[in-house]
Scaffold this active site. Structure first.
Site, PDB file in Angstrom:
ATOM      1  N   VAL A 125       0.809  -1.266   0.001  1.00  0.00           N
ATOM      2  CA  VAL A 125       0.028  -0.091   0.399  1.00  0.00           C
ATOM      3  C   VAL A 125       0.832   1.203  -0.011  1.00  0.00           C
ATOM      4  O   VAL A 125       0.547   2.300  -0.592  1.00  0.00           O
ATOM      5  CB  VAL A 125      -1.129   0.060   1.164  1.00  0.00           C
ATOM      6  CG1 VAL A 125      -0.172  -0.056   2.577  1.00  0.00           C
ATOM      7  CG2 VAL A 125      -2.151   1.221   1.156  1.00  0.00           C
ATOM      8  N   THR A 152      -2.632  -0.772  13.556  1.00  0.00           N
ATOM      9  CA  THR A 152      -2.632   0.050  14.912  1.00  0.00           C
ATOM     10  C   THR A 152      -3.854  -0.691  15.669  1.00  0.00           C
ATOM     11  O   THR A 152      -3.747  -0.699  16.795  1.00  0.00           O
ATOM     12  CB  THR A 152      -2.988   1.321  14.692  1.00  0.00           C
ATOM     13  OG1 THR A 152      -1.713   2.075  14.098  1.00  0.00           O
ATOM     14  CG2 THR A 152      -3.359   2.262  15.930  1.00  0.00           C
ATOM     15  N   HIS A 178       3.385  -0.482   6.140  1.00  0.00           N
ATOM     16  CA  HIS A 178       2.285  -1.297   6.544  1.00  0.00           C
ATOM     17  C   HIS A 178       3.132  -2.587   5.858  1.00  0.00           C
ATOM     18  O   HIS A 178       2.946  -3.148   4.933  1.00  0.00           O
ATOM     19  CB  HIS A 178       1.267  -1.140   5.564  1.00  0.00           C
ATOM     20  CG  HIS A 178      -0.023  -2.303   5.597  1.00  0.00           C
ATOM     21  ND1 HIS A 178      -0.617  -2.678   7.058  1.00  0.00           N
ATOM     22  CD2 HIS A 178      -0.416  -3.121   4.691  1.00  0.00           C
ATOM     23  CE1 HIS A 178      -1.065  -3.643   6.573  1.00  0.00           C
ATOM     24  NE2 HIS A 178      -1.233  -3.835   5.354  1.00  0.00           N
ATOM     25  N   THR A 231      -6.635 -12.451   4.279  1.00  0.00           N
ATOM     26  CA  THR A 231      -7.215 -11.578   5.121  1.00  0.00           C
ATOM     27  C   THR A 231      -8.221 -10.476   4.462  1.00  0.00           C
ATOM     28  O   THR A 231      -7.871  -9.836   3.259  1.00  0.00           O
ATOM     29  CB  THR A 231      -5.904 -10.738   5.844  1.00  0.00           C
ATOM     30  OG1 THR A 231      -5.578  -9.917   4.893  1.00  0.00           O
ATOM     31  CG2 THR A 231      -5.247 -11.649   6.537  1.00  0.00           C
TER      32      THR A 231
END
EC number: 1.1.1.27
Length: 314
Positions: A125, A152, A178, A231
């Protein structure tokens, strides 16, 4: 903070992440128009039909499969199109595949949606957000990535479980990439304003193993991929949350990914920092004070991302 009347969201890519995001957005009642776009038109049509069958159970919503032209007047473009992350493959391994997909799609989106907020979700990303900014020429508030918002959340959930408190009362951040070089910020972590160390003492809790927590947070996606192949639920809620703060002009502080210059010695690199997100998009980065080790780790994360961008000729 009212929801924009007649909000329109377009999702590019209706794989597991895009379809799950569509479900989360539809269930939340955020939008009145939801457009699904995919290179596999039949897949997009099937997802739209399946979601549309639930129309009687949610706020009035027009959900349909469309083309890039159908994105016109969208408030937010959610870009999830890309190759899946395979077991044993890092997010950065995906760079060559997914940069090309972005390069093919973005010019067509810009033709019809020059004023939309572009939320990049496909991995890696941070790299894709960097490329999207360069290709589009749009201002940095208008193009940003989902970044470490999910990481987070994982970090806060781990701390909340250890402290036996509501995760919403834990304030802690994962910054940087990320991915594998992400940085857990312990120095500012607290529970309802009480620093972690003090909270542990108040509650008679032994010190937490930072290494174990960071390892679990960093490896969570890999473990889930190993167990079920991909995911998608948690990132779907992440997308919904970011869209929510934009459409409701909430001024929420989220660790989205965006271009960073002249902060912590970092130049021209997209990564995640605490950021005010509102109706204008990624409005302002908040330069929180970091401990020396955290700042060094953040610079290292930025260097890793810059190296990937350089190696890919971007």
């Amino acid at each position: 903070m009212k929801l924009r009347k007649g909000a329109k969201i377009s999702i590019v890519g209706t794989g597991l992440v895009g379809a799950s995001a569509a479900f989360a957005i539809m269930a939340s009642g955020l939008a009145s128009d939801l457009v699904l776009i995919d290179i596999n038109k039949a897949k997009a049509e099937g997802e739209a039909m399946d979601l549309g069958d639930a129309a009687a159970f949610v706020k009035p919503l027009d959900v349909y499969a469309g083309s890039f032209e159908d994105c016109k007047d969208s408030d937010i473009i959610v870009f999830t199109a890309g190759a899946n992350q395979k077991p044993g493959e890092t997010r950065l391994d995906l760079v060559y595949k997914n940069v090309n997909i972005l390069k093919e799609s973005l010019p067509q989106l810009l033709k019809y949606c020059p004023y939309a907020i572009y939320l990049i979700v496909a991995n890696p990303v941070d790299v894709l957000t960097h490329v999207a900014l360069k290709i589009s020429g749009l201002p940095s508030n208008q193009v940003f990535g989902s970044g470490t918002v999910l990481d987070t959340s994982r970090f806060r959930a781990e701390l909340a479980e250890y402290c036996n408190v509501d995760p919403r009362n834990v304030h802690a951040y994962i910054l940087g990439e990320h991915g594998d070089s992400e940085v857990a910020i312990w120095s500012t972590a607290d529970v309802s304003g009480i620093p972690l160390k003090e909270f542990f003492q108040l509650r008679g809790i032994p010190p937490i193993s930072r290494e174990k927590v960071v390892k679990r947070v960093r490896n969570a996606a890999y473990e889930i991929i190993q167990l079920k192949g991909a995911t998608y639920y948690a990132i779907a809620f992440t997308i919904k949350r970011i869209c929510e703060t934009v459409l409701r002009d909430e001024n929420s502080i989220l660790t989205v990914s965006g271009i960073v210059n002249d902060l912590y010695g970092i130049q021209d690199c997209c990564l995640s920092l605490p950021t005010i997100v509102n109706g204008a998009g990624r409005e302002q980065v908040l330069p929180i004070t970091l401990e020396r080790e955290e700042e060094v780790a953040l610079k290292n994360s930025a260097q890793i991302l810059r190296d990937v961008i350089k190696q890919a000729g971007l």
